[in-house]
Write a protein that holds these residues in place. Structure first.
Motif, short mmCIF file in Angstrom:
data_model
loop_
_atom_site.label_atom_id
_atom_site.label_comp_id
_atom_site.label_asym_id
_atom_site.label_seq_id
_atom_site.Cartn_x
_atom_site.Cartn_y
_atom_site.Cartn_z
N ALA A 244 0.84 -1.21 0.00
CA ALA A 244 0.00 0.00 0.00
C ALA A 244 0.87 1.25 0.00
O ALA A 244 0.52 2.27 -0.59
N GLY A 245 2.02 1.16 0.67
CA GLY A 245 2.88 2.33 0.79
C GLY A 245 3.51 2.72 -0.52
O GLY A 245 3.78 3.90 -0.79
N TYR A 246 3.73 1.76 -1.38
CA TYR A 246 4.39 2.02 -2.65
C TYR A 246 3.39 2.31 -3.76
O TYR A 246 3.41 3.36 -4.40
N GLU A 247 2.49 1.37 -3.92
CA GLU A 247 1.64 1.31 -5.12
C GLU A 247 0.77 2.57 -5.32
O GLU A 247 0.87 3.25 -6.32
N ASN A 248 -0.03 2.89 -4.31
CA ASN A 248 -0.96 4.01 -4.48
C ASN A 248 -0.25 5.35 -4.59
O ASN A 248 -0.68 6.25 -5.31
N THR A 249 0.84 5.48 -3.85
CA THR A 249 1.53 6.78 -3.84
C THR A 249 2.16 7.05 -5.20
O THR A 249 2.11 8.17 -5.71
N THR A 250 2.73 6.00 -5.79
CA THR A 250 3.29 6.13 -7.14
C THR A 250 2.22 6.65 -8.10
O THR A 250 2.44 7.59 -8.88
N SER A 319 -17.40 2.37 -5.09
CA SER A 319 -16.54 3.10 -6.01
C SER A 319 -16.15 4.46 -5.41
O SER A 319 -16.93 5.41 -5.43
N LEU A 320 -14.94 4.52 -4.91
CA LEU A 320 -14.44 5.78 -4.33
C LEU A 320 -14.33 6.83 -5.44
O LEU A 320 -14.64 8.01 -5.22
N ALA A 321 -13.90 6.39 -6.61
CA ALA A 321 -13.70 7.33 -7.72
C ALA A 321 -15.03 7.91 -8.20
O ALA A 321 -15.12 9.11 -8.49
N ALA A 347 -10.92 9.50 -1.27
CA ALA A 347 -9.80 8.83 -1.94
C ALA A 347 -8.98 7.96 -0.97
O ALA A 347 -8.34 7.00 -1.39
N LEU A 348 -9.00 8.29 0.30
CA LEU A 348 -8.24 7.51 1.28
C LEU A 348 -9.19 6.69 2.15
O LEU A 348 -8.80 6.19 3.21
N GLY A 349 -10.42 6.53 1.71
CA GLY A 349 -11.39 5.73 2.45
C GLY A 349 -12.09 6.55 3.51
O GLY A 349 -12.04 7.79 3.53
N GLY A 351 -14.03 5.77 7.72
CA GLY A 351 -14.41 4.76 8.72
C GLY A 351 -13.19 4.06 9.30
O GLY A 351 -12.07 4.57 9.20
N ILE A 352 -13.39 2.89 9.87
CA ILE A 352 -12.28 2.28 10.63
C ILE A 352 -11.14 1.79 9.75
O ILE A 352 -10.03 1.60 10.22
N HIS A 353 -11.41 1.60 8.45
CA HIS A 353 -10.32 1.18 7.57
C HIS A 353 -9.68 2.36 6.84
O HIS A 353 -8.91 2.16 5.89
N TYR A 354 -9.99 3.57 7.29
CA TYR A 354 -9.40 4.77 6.68
C TYR A 354 -7.90 4.58 6.58
O TYR A 354 -7.25 4.06 7.51
N CYS A 355 -7.33 5.03 5.47
CA CYS A 355 -5.92 4.75 5.17
C CYS A 355 -5.00 5.05 6.36
O CYS A 355 -4.90 6.18 6.82
C1 HEM Z 1 -1.88 8.14 -2.29
C2 HEM Z 1 -1.62 7.09 -1.61
C3 HEM Z 1 -2.64 6.22 -0.94
C4 HEM Z 1 -3.96 6.02 -1.22
C5 HEM Z 1 -4.81 6.66 -2.32
C6 HEM Z 1 -4.45 5.05 -0.26
C7 HEM Z 1 -5.75 4.62 -0.21
C8 HEM Z 1 -6.27 3.82 0.80
C9 HEM Z 1 -7.66 3.48 0.94
C10 HEM Z 1 -8.78 3.94 0.02
C11 HEM Z 1 -7.77 2.67 2.01
C12 HEM Z 1 -9.07 2.10 2.60
C13 HEM Z 1 -9.53 0.90 1.86
C14 HEM Z 1 -10.92 0.44 2.28
O1 HEM Z 1 -11.48 0.86 3.30
O2 HEM Z 1 -11.47 -0.38 1.56
C15 HEM Z 1 -6.45 2.47 2.55
C16 HEM Z 1 -6.14 1.68 3.62
C17 HEM Z 1 -4.86 1.44 4.02
N1 HEM Z 1 -3.71 2.08 3.59
FE1 HEM Z 1 -3.58 3.48 2.16
N2 HEM Z 1 -3.42 4.69 0.55
C18 HEM Z 1 -2.31 5.38 0.18
C19 HEM Z 1 -1.07 5.32 0.75
C20 HEM Z 1 -0.74 4.51 1.79
C21 HEM Z 1 0.57 4.47 2.41
C22 HEM Z 1 1.76 5.34 2.06
C23 HEM Z 1 0.51 3.49 3.34
C24 HEM Z 1 1.67 3.11 4.23
C25 HEM Z 1 1.60 2.74 5.40
C26 HEM Z 1 -0.84 2.95 3.34
C27 HEM Z 1 -1.32 1.95 4.16
C28 HEM Z 1 -2.64 1.56 4.26
C29 HEM Z 1 -3.11 0.53 5.17
C30 HEM Z 1 -2.25 -0.30 6.11
C31 HEM Z 1 -4.51 0.46 5.03
C32 HEM Z 1 -5.47 -0.47 5.77
C33 HEM Z 1 -6.01 0.24 6.97
C34 HEM Z 1 -7.03 -0.58 7.72
O3 HEM Z 1 -7.64 -1.52 7.18
O4 HEM Z 1 -7.24 -0.27 8.91
N3 HEM Z 1 -1.56 3.59 2.39
N4 HEM Z 1 -5.55 3.19 1.80
#
Ligand code: HEM
Length: 406
Positions: A244-250, A319-321, A347-349, A351-355
């Protein structure tokens, strides 16, 4: 009940036109996967936001009915991660790592992140042409997250290759995803073994200490009494953070640069007012966020979404988009407008799974853009925007390449 009419047609190049039609005509729409599985696709902002926070929707695949879409099957050593878990396991594990990603903690990475960005830009020189995804948008986040976790240099490229295969599988290579999963398992097994032998000052060593000694990370990374991690959970957590740390940020860095290069007026404003960069990152996330869909969710009992009854165990795709382009919430939503009010974007979710990595994602994108604008004043697109190719994925939006001159 609405039925599927090949909603995937045109989704890769311009998913937003399809989302718009769905949002207006069938905001909770039944779709079929190529494997015969089925799901509900939700596209209106209010419905998506409410569903993301609903206690009736679980990310735990054990709630899925047979025949519901469950996505790629991963071995339990990678699948026991936060995105597939609910309380109490989710709460226990998230609490352990959340402090490593607070805004305060992440702010300490500002200087090293900028140094990494500068090193990558040094390698480009002052004039030339390049693919900015390969030369900058990909290596920057992979370096940042690998440094934070403690992944040695020599394995970073491998991880990128496997991730690409998982996110956008190539239909002509049907076994590639499975091979990538096997390779990743081997990679993480070796990585954990090496770290156990030689712990260092990094997040992975801290998590191993939690696993082996018990305890929770504090702001200063010292362990406190309390929670435990299983070996599967440890490996899955490392996998999720790296992935998650790599893919989305790229993808966000790539799309943001494209947004700037195709909107010269807004690029000029940002060059003149770099203090507006942080707000701009929010609009780039809303407008062209990398996560098109939230992780699949399953109702734990029959429920209603946007007036449609969804049965327990059916797959729900949020669909977040589409939500972020809903004109009911964001006026003139297809317009990139760096001055707009983006509050509440998904875009970052939500609720409890917020990024978990939101502060890191934001700061990293901001630094990536500011270094680029400062160092490459003549940056320009080296292709017709209509010819640019996007990854063949219905979940992850990102450019395959971004040719530029500078
Ligand atoms: C632009 C970059 C990013 C975007 C757009 C993004 C997007 C998201 C979204 C939408 C979710 C929630 C998914 C859901 O509820 O279904 C999420 C969860 C998460 N993201 Fe990101 N993310 C980004 C960068 C990162 C980075 C840098 C990390 C590094 C630690 C990260 C770690 C996580 C983790 C661990 C979760 C799960 C959280 C949980 O379930 O409590 N993400 N991300």
């Amino acid at each position: 009940m609405p039925t599927s009419q090949d909603p995937a047609a045109g989704l890769i190049d311009n998913p937003y036109a399809v989302y718009e039609r769905l949002r207006e005509a069938a905001p909770v729409h039944r779709v079929a996967g190529t494997d015969g599985s089925s799901a509900w696709l939700v596209t209106r902002y209010d419905d998506v936001r409410e569903a993301l926070a609903s206690p009736l929707l679980s990310v735990d695949k054990r709630h899925a009915l047979p025949g519901s879409s469950k996505g790629l099957a991963l071995p339990s050593a990678l699948d026991a991660n936060l995105l597939n878990m609910e309380a109490p396991d989710h709460t226990r594990i998230r609490r352990m790592v959340v402090r490593a990603f607070t805004s305060r903690r992440v702010e300490q990475l500002r200087t090293p992140m900028r140094e990494t960005a500068d090193r990558l830009l040094d390698a480009l020189g002052t004039h030339g042409r390049t693919d900015l995804i390969a030369a900058y948008a990909a290596p920057l986040p992979i370096t940042v997250i690998c440094d934070l976790l403690g992944v040695p240099d020599e394995h970073r490229l491998d991880f990128r290759v496997w991730t690409d295969v998982l996110v956008a599988p190539d239909p002509s290579r049907p076994t590639a995803a499975k091979e990538a999963v096997v390779a990743m398992l081997g990679f993480f097994t070796q990585l954990l073994a090496d770290k156990r032998k030689e712990p260092a000052d990094d997040l992975l060593s801290d998590l191993i200490a939690v696993r082996d000694e018990g305890g929770r990370l504090t702001e200063s990374n010292r362990l406190t009494d309390g929670d435990r991690l299983t070996e599967d959970e440890l490996m899955s957590l490392a996998f999720l953070i790296l992935f998650a740390g790599y893919e989305n940020t790229t993808q966000l860095i790539g799309s943001a640069v494209l947004g700037l290069l195709t909107h010269p007026d807004q690029l000029a404003t940002l060059r003149a007012h770099p203090e507006q960069l942080a707000a701009a990152v929010e609009e780039f996330s809303r407008h062209e966020g990398p996560a098109l869909l939230a992780i699949r969710r399953f109702p734990t009992e029959d429920m209603t979404i946007g007036g449609v009854t969804v049965a327990a165990g059916e797959t729900v795709l949020l669909s977040l988009a589409a939500a972020n382009r809903d004109p009911r919430r964001f006026p003139d939503p297809d317009r990139l407008d760096l001055g707009r009010d983006t509050s509440g974007h998904l875009a970052l979710g939500h609720g409890i799974h917020y990024c978990l990595g939101a502060p890191l994602a934001r700061l990293e994108t901001e630094i990536a853009l500011s270094a680029l604008l400062e160092r490459l004043p003549d940056l320009a697109l080296d292709a017709d925007p209509a010819e640019l190719r996007w990854r063949p994925s219905l979940r992850a939006r990102g450019l395959l390449a971004l040719p530029v001159t500078y």
